[in-house]
Each structure stands twice: as C-alpha cells, then as structure tokens.
Scaffold this motif. Structure first.
Motif, PDB file in Angstrom:
ATOM      1  N   PRO A  52      26.737  27.543  48.152  1.00  0.00           N
ATOM      2  CA  PRO A  52      28.159  27.911  48.081  1.00  0.00           C
ATOM      3  C   PRO A  52      28.871  27.404  46.838  1.00  0.00           C
ATOM      4  O   PRO A  52      29.906  27.952  46.457  1.00  0.00           O
ATOM      5  CB  PRO A  52      28.755  27.319  49.354  1.00  0.00           C
ATOM      6  CG  PRO A  52      27.784  26.295  49.814  1.00  0.00           C
ATOM      7  CD  PRO A  52      26.445  26.772  49.368  1.00  0.00           C
ATOM      8  N   ILE A  55      29.473  30.260  44.365  1.00  0.00           N
ATOM      9  CA  ILE A  55      30.071  31.493  44.877  1.00  0.00           C
ATOM     10  C   ILE A  55      30.788  32.263  43.773  1.00  0.00           C
ATOM     11  O   ILE A  55      30.739  33.498  43.734  1.00  0.00           O
ATOM     12  CB  ILE A  55      31.024  31.212  46.066  1.00  0.00           C
ATOM     13  CG1 ILE A  55      31.473  32.539  46.696  1.00  0.00           C
ATOM     14  CG2 ILE A  55      32.194  30.331  45.669  1.00  0.00           C
ATOM     15  CD1 ILE A  55      32.220  32.378  48.000  1.00  0.00           C
ATOM     16  N   PHE A  75      25.337  30.393  54.711  1.00  0.00           N
ATOM     17  CA  PHE A  75      26.762  30.588  54.458  1.00  0.00           C
ATOM     18  C   PHE A  75      27.032  32.071  54.256  1.00  0.00           C
ATOM     19  O   PHE A  75      26.357  32.729  53.461  1.00  0.00           O
ATOM     20  CB  PHE A  75      27.199  29.798  53.210  1.00  0.00           C
ATOM     21  CG  PHE A  75      26.987  28.321  53.334  1.00  0.00           C
ATOM     22  CD1 PHE A  75      28.006  27.488  53.754  1.00  0.00           C
ATOM     23  CD2 PHE A  75      25.737  27.772  53.060  1.00  0.00           C
ATOM     24  CE1 PHE A  75      27.800  26.119  53.891  1.00  0.00           C
ATOM     25  CE2 PHE A  75      25.523  26.405  53.181  1.00  0.00           C
ATOM     26  CZ  PHE A  75      26.558  25.574  53.611  1.00  0.00           C
ATOM     27  N   VAL A  76      28.018  32.586  54.974  1.00  0.00           N
ATOM     28  CA  VAL A  76      28.371  34.002  54.875  1.00  0.00           C
ATOM     29  C   VAL A  76      29.858  34.099  54.573  1.00  0.00           C
ATOM     30  O   VAL A  76      30.683  33.468  55.240  1.00  0.00           O
ATOM     31  CB  VAL A  76      28.044  34.760  56.170  1.00  0.00           C
ATOM     32  CG1 VAL A  76      28.400  36.247  56.038  1.00  0.00           C
ATOM     33  CG2 VAL A  76      26.564  34.599  56.536  1.00  0.00           C
ATOM     34  N   TYR A  77      30.179  34.900  53.557  1.00  0.00           N
ATOM     35  CA  TYR A  77      31.563  35.061  53.130  1.00  0.00           C
ATOM     36  C   TYR A  77      31.932  36.529  53.070  1.00  0.00           C
ATOM     37  O   TYR A  77      31.166  37.356  52.574  1.00  0.00           O
ATOM     38  CB  TYR A  77      31.774  34.459  51.735  1.00  0.00           C
ATOM     39  CG  TYR A  77      31.475  32.987  51.648  1.00  0.00           C
ATOM     40  CD1 TYR A  77      32.444  32.031  51.926  1.00  0.00           C
ATOM     41  CD2 TYR A  77      30.197  32.549  51.281  1.00  0.00           C
ATOM     42  CE1 TYR A  77      32.159  30.681  51.844  1.00  0.00           C
ATOM     43  CE2 TYR A  77      29.909  31.199  51.193  1.00  0.00           C
ATOM     44  CZ  TYR A  77      30.884  30.275  51.477  1.00  0.00           C
ATOM     45  OH  TYR A  77      30.595  28.935  51.403  1.00  0.00           O
ATOM     46  N   GLU A  78      33.123  36.849  53.568  1.00  0.00           N
ATOM     47  CA  GLU A  78      33.695  38.179  53.392  1.00  0.00           C
ATOM     48  C   GLU A  78      34.589  38.125  52.164  1.00  0.00           C
ATOM     49  O   GLU A  78      35.463  37.261  52.069  1.00  0.00           O
ATOM     50  CB  GLU A  78      34.494  38.578  54.634  1.00  0.00           C
ATOM     51  CG  GLU A  78      35.028  39.989  54.589  1.00  0.00           C
ATOM     52  CD  GLU A  78      35.643  40.429  55.909  1.00  0.00           C
ATOM     53  OE1 GLU A  78      35.935  41.625  56.054  1.00  0.00           O
ATOM     54  OE2 GLU A  78      35.833  39.570  56.799  1.00  0.00           O
ATOM     55  N   CYS A  79      34.371  39.032  51.239  1.00  0.00           N
ATOM     56  CA  CYS A  79      35.130  38.979  49.977  1.00  0.00           C
ATOM     57  C   CYS A  79      35.569  40.374  49.562  1.00  0.00           C
ATOM     58  O   CYS A  79      35.460  40.764  48.403  1.00  0.00           O
ATOM     59  CB  CYS A  79      34.306  38.309  48.884  1.00  0.00           C
ATOM     60  SG  CYS A  79      32.596  38.846  48.769  1.00  0.00           S
ATOM     61  N   VAL A  85      38.721  35.062  50.013  1.00  0.00           N
ATOM     62  CA  VAL A  85      37.381  34.881  50.555  1.00  0.00           C
ATOM     63  C   VAL A  85      37.505  34.273  51.942  1.00  0.00           C
ATOM     64  O   VAL A  85      38.180  33.257  52.129  1.00  0.00           O
ATOM     65  CB  VAL A  85      36.528  33.972  49.656  1.00  0.00           C
ATOM     66  CG1 VAL A  85      35.172  33.701  50.294  1.00  0.00           C
ATOM     67  CG2 VAL A  85      36.352  34.599  48.279  1.00  0.00           C
ATOM     68  N   VAL A  86      36.853  34.902  52.914  1.00  0.00           N
ATOM     69  CA  VAL A  86      36.888  34.414  54.296  1.00  0.00           C
ATOM     70  C   VAL A  86      35.485  33.967  54.678  1.00  0.00           C
ATOM     71  O   VAL A  86      34.535  34.745  54.579  1.00  0.00           O
ATOM     72  CB  VAL A  86      37.372  35.517  55.263  1.00  0.00           C
ATOM     73  CG1 VAL A  86      37.368  35.002  56.704  1.00  0.00           C
ATOM     74  CG2 VAL A  86      38.759  36.004  54.870  1.00  0.00           C
ATOM     75  N   GLN A  87      35.361  32.723  55.112  1.00  0.00           N
ATOM     76  CA  GLN A  87      34.051  32.210  55.510  1.00  0.00           C
ATOM     77  C   GLN A  87      33.747  32.616  56.953  1.00  0.00           C
ATOM     78  O   GLN A  87      34.546  32.370  57.861  1.00  0.00           O
ATOM     79  CB  GLN A  87      34.019  30.688  55.384  1.00  0.00           C
ATOM     80  CG  GLN A  87      32.633  30.102  55.600  1.00  0.00           C
ATOM     81  CD  GLN A  87      32.600  28.613  55.299  1.00  0.00           C
ATOM     82  OE1 GLN A  87      33.191  27.821  56.013  1.00  0.00           O
ATOM     83  NE2 GLN A  87      31.885  28.240  54.249  1.00  0.00           N
ATOM     84  N   LEU A  88      32.580  33.232  57.155  1.00  0.00           N
ATOM     85  CA  LEU A  88      32.177  33.692  58.478  1.00  0.00           C
ATOM     86  C   LEU A  88      31.085  32.826  59.094  1.00  0.00           C
ATOM     87  O   LEU A  88      30.894  32.863  60.311  1.00  0.00           O
ATOM     88  CB  LEU A  88      31.687  35.141  58.411  1.00  0.00           C
ATOM     89  CG  LEU A  88      32.664  36.183  57.843  1.00  0.00           C
ATOM     90  CD1 LEU A  88      32.020  37.559  57.867  1.00  0.00           C
ATOM     91  CD2 LEU A  88      33.970  36.185  58.629  1.00  0.00           C
ATOM     92  N   ASP A  90      28.785  28.902  58.418  1.00  0.00           N
ATOM     93  CA  ASP A  90      28.652  27.658  57.646  1.00  0.00           C
ATOM     94  C   ASP A  90      27.650  26.783  58.379  1.00  0.00           C
ATOM     95  O   ASP A  90      27.955  26.200  59.411  1.00  0.00           O
ATOM     96  CB  ASP A  90      30.013  26.966  57.555  1.00  0.00           C
ATOM     97  CG  ASP A  90      29.972  25.644  56.805  1.00  0.00           C
ATOM     98  OD1 ASP A  90      28.868  25.174  56.492  1.00  0.00           O
ATOM     99  OD2 ASP A  90      31.056  25.085  56.551  1.00  0.00           O
TER     100      ASP A  90
END
Length: 275
Positions: A52, A55, A75-79, A85-88, A90
């Motif tokens: 991360p 990123i 780690f998954v992020y919506e961007c 950026v929204v973390q989905l 962790d």
C-alpha cells in the motif's frame, strides 16, 4: 486472433512484467487501451504484489483502474472517484509469525536474507542487508531481525543465494503450514510471505462480491507465479509470453506480445472489436 468470444464484466491485470515495461513505464498505447476498456463499462482492476505504500505509483501506472488489489491481495482499494480512495480490505500479519516462517524455511534451505514490510507506511521496509533489492524507489533500512519483524506487517521478503525464487517457493511450501502464512513469489527471485489466505484471487473476490460478478465473467492478465491464483480462478486467462512457464501452462491463451511490446494493449484492442 484472440480466443475470447464475448466481453468480460471485469478485467484484472498484473502490473510489473505485464503492463509495466522493463524500463518501469507504461506505454501510451497500453494506457489508451485500458482507458477505452473502462469507458466501455468493463470494471478494471490492477492486481499487484506492491504494498500500500506504493498506491500512488500504482495509480500512476494504471489510472483507469476502478479498483486496486495490492500486497498480493491483502489490500483492496476502490479508486473510481477522481482523487478519492476507499479501502475495502486490509489484512496484515504479525512480525512474530513471519519470524516463525523464516525459522522453518532456514531450517530447510539454509540461511536466507529477510526483510519485513510494516503495515505502517511511516516505517521503512527493514531487515537484513539486501544489495540486489530491485526497487530503487523504495527505501530500505538495515536492522536486527528482532527489531525489523515487530508489529503488524504487510509481508516478508526472503531471498536465498542458493535457490531461485520459484525453487524457494517449492521448498517453503514443503515446510510451511498454510494456516500459518501464505507464500508466493513475484518473478524477481524473492519469496513473499503474506497473511493467511492472501492471494490476488482473494483480493479480486472482494470486488466480485461487491457487484455480484462470477469468476466466469472475469478476464485476467499475468506473468509471474503470484498470478497463478487469479489465472486459475478466472473464466479466461492470458499469460504473457515473457511469463513463467507455470503461468503459461495455467492460462487459457498467451498474449500476442510481451510487456515491452504492448501485448495487453493488443489483446484489449482486439477484445473491443468483438461484436
């Protein structure tokens, strides 16, 4: 001629060795193809072993991505929304667990060099001296292992002077219980030791669940052994001709060219011409 007969709902691509060229850039042609794909309504996911702390580099390399799966899937992020950026997801692993994995691996293969990547981005990646570290933009710090492997970690990096990365991966799988950690390798000679259950496929699953998409509607591109989980899960998978033989064997087909010659772009351009 590509072997895909219908457009997927989601496309996931590895970065380094797949869309990123040997000079660490992404070509304008590949950028344009990925942008066209996203504009066509296909969900685009960048899936990488990069942690991360990188990123911003990932967003620079694949700016059209709706989602980023980082740290091998931890780690998954919506961007999708400009600079938001929204973390989905962790996931981290305690340094003490990585040390136990290190003990087991060294008992099997002999001494290795080891680094720990802290979950806290304010801390440097720390551990043994690593003169052949491939990512010059990432700062390393040398410290005793009992200090380096303290607290929550993204993952550990283990390197052997006697074993290649894939050889070290095979040896580690012989002695590591998958309920302790997940081991993988990303094509640069390093074993990467991650939290339990962390794979690129697991990270992509977070995105699939959000939209109710089945793996049969997924197309993936990859080149290294850490891409195997998503290659094996996807309805259609494309390996790079510069990729590892294991990945090529697992793929549905091989890209028309390598990462230095816009192989992913060529494939996507043909895909966008499908009726």
């Amino acid at each position: 001629m590509i072997q895909l007969d219908r457009a997927p709902r989601l496309v996931a691509t590895d970065l380094d060795g797949t869309v990123v060229r040997s000079d660490e850039t992404v070509s304008p042609r590949t950028m344009a193809a990925l942008k066209r794909l996203a504009a066509a309504g296909v969900i685009l996911v960048g899936a990488t072993g990069r942690g991360p702390r990188l990123i911003d580099l990932c967003r620079n390399d694949i700016p059209s991505a709706d989602f980023l799966v980082l740290g091998q899937g931890a780690f998954v992020y919506e961007c999708r929304y400009d600079d938001t950026v929204v973390q989905l997801a962790d996931r981290s692993v305690e340094g003490s667990v990585l040390l136990e994995a290190l003990r087991l691996i060294e008992a099997e293969v002999g001494p290795v060099r080891a680094l720990a990547e802290p979950a806290d981005p304010a801390r440097h990646i720390t551990g043994d001296a690593m003169p052949d570290w491939p990512w010059t933009a990432v700062t390393l710090e040398t410290a005793p292992r009992e200090i380096a492997f303290t607290g929550p970690m993204v993952k550990g990096y283990f390197v052997s002077d006697e074993y290649t990365g894939p050889e070290l991966l095979v040896a580690a799988k012989d002695v590591i219980d998958p309920s302790l950690v997940t081991v993988t390798e990303s094509g640069v000679g390093m074993l990467e030791v991650c939290p339990v259950g962390v794979t690129k496929a697991a990270g992509i699953q977070v995105v699939l669940d959000k939209f109710g998409i089945d793996w049969s509607d997924v197309l993936v591109f990859g080149d290294a052994t850490n891409d195997l989980s998503m290659m094996e899960a996807a309805g259609h998978s494309v390996a790079m001709p510069n990729g590892h033989p294991w990945v090529q064997a697992a793929a549905t087909e091989i890209a028309p060219a390598g990462n230095n010659d816009d192989g992913v772009a060529q494939y996507i351009e043909a895909l966008l011409e499908l009726p």
